[in-house]
Design an enzyme around this catalytic site. Structure first.
Site, PDB file in Angstrom:
ATOM      1  N   HIS A   1      53.237  50.086  78.297  1.00  0.00           N
ATOM      2  CA  HIS A   1      52.878  50.152  79.718  1.00  0.00           C
ATOM      3  C   HIS A   1      53.874  49.343  80.550  1.00  0.00           C
ATOM      4  CE1 HIS A   1      49.695  52.041  82.148  1.00  0.00           C
ATOM      5  NE2 HIS A   1      50.119  51.205  83.078  1.00  0.00           N
ATOM      6  N   ASP A   2      54.548  50.045  81.441  1.00  0.00           N
ATOM      7  CA  ASP A   2      55.487  49.448  82.402  1.00  0.00           C
ATOM      8  C   ASP A   2      56.606  48.660  81.724  1.00  0.00           C
ATOM      9  OD1 ASP A   2      54.100  50.595  84.488  1.00  0.00           O
ATOM     10  OD2 ASP A   2      52.846  48.854  84.833  1.00  0.00           O
TER      11      ASP A   2
ATOM     12  N   ASN B   1      57.028  58.767  75.891  1.00  0.00           N
ATOM     13  CA  ASN B   1      55.825  59.371  76.449  1.00  0.00           C
ATOM     14  C   ASN B   1      56.227  60.488  77.416  1.00  0.00           C
ATOM     15  OD1 ASN B   1      53.491  59.875  78.133  1.00  0.00           O
ATOM     16  ND2 ASN B   1      52.593  58.026  77.287  1.00  0.00           N
TER      17      ASN B   1
ATOM     18  N   HIS C   1      48.638  66.315  83.556  1.00  0.00           N
ATOM     19  CA  HIS C   1      50.028  66.238  83.081  1.00  0.00           C
ATOM     20  C   HIS C   1      50.132  67.024  81.777  1.00  0.00           C
ATOM     21  CE1 HIS C   1      48.008  62.706  81.450  1.00  0.00           C
ATOM     22  NE2 HIS C   1      48.122  62.051  82.580  1.00  0.00           N
TER      23      HIS C   1
ATOM     24  N   GLU D   1      47.396  59.959  72.416  1.00  0.00           N
ATOM     25  CA  GLU D   1      46.532  58.924  72.974  1.00  0.00           C
ATOM     26  C   GLU D   1      45.330  59.553  73.668  1.00  0.00           C
ATOM     27  OE1 GLU D   1      48.838  56.774  75.800  1.00  0.00           O
ATOM     28  OE2 GLU D   1      50.070  55.786  74.299  1.00  0.00           O
TER      29      GLU D   1
ATOM     30  N   HIS E   1      49.389  61.858  76.239  1.00  0.00           N
ATOM     31  CA  HIS E   1      48.024  61.410  76.530  1.00  0.00           C
ATOM     32  C   HIS E   1      47.331  62.541  77.286  1.00  0.00           C
ATOM     33  CE1 HIS E   1      45.217  57.936  77.997  1.00  0.00           C
ATOM     34  NE2 HIS E   1      44.559  59.069  77.856  1.00  0.00           N
TER      35      HIS E   1
END
Length: 254
Positions: free
Chosen positions: A204-205, A12, A55, A80, A48
């Site tokens: 995620h994380d 990502n 971003h 996304e 995303h």
């Protein structure tokens, strides 16, 4: 017993883009670091784009699409976002291999929950059909709460995959007992999704430290999308070494 899947790594690029956007300058280069990640063995790139372009910018997408097409045709592009008409047109214009639909409010800092599939099934059905008609694989962001009925509603949308939100698991980095509970939730959810014929992604994380246990509990895991933890590690180890470390954590021989 489920035969372990080959888990692909999608990098990502949002955190890299966010760092770039702190100055009106072209560095760090989103496409340059994306290329480094792909050279190092990453299987794809994820973005995303959000309406405020805090971003990834809309102008980044054609450049990433061209990078993959021209230099890394074996890699996948994953976009996304929340399925507004503007987002869907952006996806259609840039033809990713996969579109991951998330239930985010535009003001959210990051994705932090999955879809309520029962409530949003009818909203998602035509969107999924529209994207699949374009030849785009669809994944829907899902909570890992073991709710088989909710996942059945997800399957009824026609989606190809679900991406399980692993934030609660990642947040247990300093609490092994809590992490074990979250892993059980993820395992039950993955088993239910697999039983419904859904492909399984996660994100995620996720980190080098917590990926091996996730793989053990989700052997059918097809793809992980990782940004924050991978970018943080890249500051310490460099992008090439970091991608190799994450690939190893996903079970690849490096």
């Amino acid at each position: 017993m489920t035969e372990p899947a080959v888990t692909k790594l999608s990098v990502n690029l949002n955190a890299i883009a966010q760092l770039r956007n702190r100055r009106d300058l072209p560095w760090p280069s989103v496409t340059g670091l994306g290329a480094q990640a792909l050279i190092a063995g990453a299987h794809g790139l994820t973005v995303h784009p959000r309406p405020d372009e805090r971003h990834i910018r809309r102008s980044d997408l054609p450049e990433i699409r061209a990078l993959i097409d021209d230099e890394f045709p074996q890699a996948e592009f994953n976009i996304e976002g929340y399925p507004t008409e503007a987002f869907l047109q952006l996806v259609e214009a840039n033809q990713p291999d996969q579109a991951t639909l998330v239930p985010d409010d535009p003001a959210q800092a990051t994705s932090d929950h999955g879809w309520d599939f029962r409530r949003n099934r009818e909203l998602l059905k035509p969107v999924v059909a529209r994207l699949k008609k374009q030849g785009i694989r669809v994944s829907l962001f899902a909570d890992a709460d073991g709710d088989r009925d909710a996942l059945a509603a997800a399957a009824e949308t026609g989606t190809d995959r679900v991406e399980f939100y692993t934030g609660p698991y990642g947040g247990c980095y300093d609490d092994p007992k809590a992490a074990a509970v979250e892993l059980e939730n993820l395992q039950r959810s993955a088993e239910a999704a697999e039983g419904l014929g859904l492909g399984i992604n996660a994100g995620h994380d996720l980190t080098v430290a917590n990926l091996p246990a996730l793989k053990q509990h989700m052997p059918a895991l097809l793809e992980v999308s990782i940004g924050h933890g991978l970018t943080a590690d890249a500051l310490q180890y460099g992008m090439t070494e970091t991608v190799k470390r994450f690939l190893s954590a996903c079970g690849h021989d490096i």
